[in-house]
Design a protein around this motif. Structure first.
Motif, PDB file in Angstrom:
ATOM      1  N   ALA A   1       3.644  -3.706  -5.402  1.00  0.00           N
ATOM      2  CA  ALA A   1       2.422  -2.361  -6.024  1.00  0.00           C
ATOM      3  C   ALA A   1       1.247  -2.982  -6.605  1.00  0.00           C
ATOM      4  O   ALA A   1      -0.018  -2.268  -6.746  1.00  0.00           O
ATOM      5  CB  ALA A   1       2.956  -1.061  -5.856  1.00  0.00           C
TER       6      ALA A   1
ATOM      7  N   SER B   1       0.853  -1.160   0.293  1.00  0.00           N
ATOM      8  CA  SER B   1       0.365  -0.028  -0.133  1.00  0.00           C
ATOM      9  C   SER B   1       0.769   1.445   0.101  1.00  0.00           C
ATOM     10  O   SER B   1       0.589   2.331  -1.033  1.00  0.00           O
ATOM     11  CB  SER B   1      -1.218   0.181   1.667  1.00  0.00           C
ATOM     12  OG  SER B   1      -0.413  -0.137   2.719  1.00  0.00           O
ATOM     13  N   GLU B   2       1.749   0.982   0.864  1.00  0.00           N
ATOM     14  CA  GLU B   2       2.974   2.283   0.871  1.00  0.00           C
ATOM     15  C   GLU B   2       3.710   2.774  -0.719  1.00  0.00           C
ATOM     16  O   GLU B   2       3.924   3.926  -1.083  1.00  0.00           O
ATOM     17  CB  GLU B   2       3.352   1.868   1.598  1.00  0.00           C
ATOM     18  CG  GLU B   2       2.858   2.105   3.272  1.00  0.00           C
ATOM     19  CD  GLU B   2       4.703   1.907   3.585  1.00  0.00           C
ATOM     20  OE1 GLU B   2       4.072   2.890   5.473  1.00  0.00           O
ATOM     21  OE2 GLU B   2       5.694   0.844   3.609  1.00  0.00           O
TER      22      GLU B   2
ATOM     23  N   GLU C   1       2.437   1.348  -3.202  1.00  0.00           N
ATOM     24  CA  GLU C   1       1.157   2.084  -4.585  1.00  0.00           C
ATOM     25  C   GLU C   1       0.768   3.649  -4.617  1.00  0.00           C
ATOM     26  O   GLU C   1       0.739   4.580  -5.231  1.00  0.00           O
ATOM     27  CB  GLU C   1      -0.093   1.507  -4.488  1.00  0.00           C
ATOM     28  CG  GLU C   1      -1.206   1.508  -4.603  1.00  0.00           C
ATOM     29  CD  GLU C   1      -2.118   0.615  -4.472  1.00  0.00           C
ATOM     30  OE1 GLU C   1      -3.565   1.277  -5.629  1.00  0.00           O
ATOM     31  OE2 GLU C   1      -2.406  -0.122  -4.201  1.00  0.00           O
TER      32      GLU C   1
END
Length: 274
Positions: free
Chosen positions: A249, A212-213, A215
């Protein structure tokens, strides 16, 4: 295909009936040969891989500082490492996996089931897992590799890429802007490229940021799932780390292997600044 494996997951896999092969790819721009570090301590059974001589075909500067090896040379290296058909492989370095990512990309390119030890040797040691010293010389392997399974782009298409998608430059900002150039004859970047320093893919421990980071990071650079993305760096090594981060990602990306070192030796257009 999963990109990463944690130290705990790797320890469990090594204790299984079909343990993966381990490759130690310790490398840094300032210290390209990591064999001394390997001898001082490595994961049990890990074979040292020399990035400059086994993961590159160094010669004509117009091809860049780390052009891809030939398929024949890479297969011969893989056999020296003791690989056989069907082997799973885990690659690592000292962290943050720049050298390991080059091996990961090439092995994926050749059709091998391979993952990166997240955080590298430092994470393994921090987890209190066993290490050994000395040199590992495996029995020769018999693997037959494929080739061409990861997308690549050459200079002409890399230059045209910003008109169709996002071209990421994985070097440090000062090199991208053309303020300094310690390695290559011309400073600057490919016109239309977006700066995305590879160091932003990892946290302070050298492990990759979460999916998530990553992405969110790439979305902030104009990259989203489904976008056409190509990546280059100084010589094609750290760009592989960027491609691994993009895949984590959920984004597939193409490598320009020659990268800036090839571009700068070919007299192609140069941009500077942001």
């Amino acid at each position: 295909m999963t990109v990463l494996i944690s130290p705990a997951e790797l320890a469990s896999a090594l204790a299984s009936s079909a343990p993966p092969r381990l490759l130690d790819v310790r490398w840094a721009l300032a210290q390209p040969n990591g064999e001394a570090e390997h001898t001082e301590g490595h994961l049990p059974g890990a074979v040292y891989v020399d990035l400059d001589t086994e993961l590159a075909d160094i010669g004509d500067p117009r091809a860049g500082r780390h052009p891809l090896p030939t398929p024949e040379a890479f297969q011969a290296a893989a056999r020296r490492w003791g690989l056989h058909d069907g082997d799973a492989v885990v690659v690592y370095d000292g962290g943050p996996s720049f050298g390991a990512a080059r091996a990961w990309w090439l092995l994926r390119h050749a059709g091998v089931d391979v993952r990166i030890l997240d955080g590298g040797y430092a994470a393994w040691v921090l987890a209190g897992l066993p290490v050994e010293t000395g040199t590992v010389v495996p029995a020769p392997g018999t693997v037959t590799l494929g080739w061409g399974l990861m997308p690549v782009v050459e200079a002409d298409d890399a230059g045209a890429w910003p008109a169709r998608g996002v071209l990421l430059d994985a070097r440090a900002g000062e090199r991208f802007r053309g303020e300094v150039e310690p390695m290559d004859p011309v400073a600057g970047h490919i016109p239309g490229a977006v700066n995305a320093p590879t160091t932003g893919n990892a946290g302070g421990t050298g492990a990759f940021l979460s999916a998530s980071e990553l992405e969110a990071r790439f979305a902030g650079l104009g990259v989203s799932p489904g976008a056409e993305v190509a990546v280059y760096c100084g010589s094609g090594v750290t760009a592989a780390h960027q491609i691994a981060a993009l895949e984590i990602a959920g984004i597939q990306a193409t490598l320009y292997p020659g990268s800036w070192s090839a571009w700068a030796h070919q007299g192609r257009p140069v941009a500077t600044g942001e």
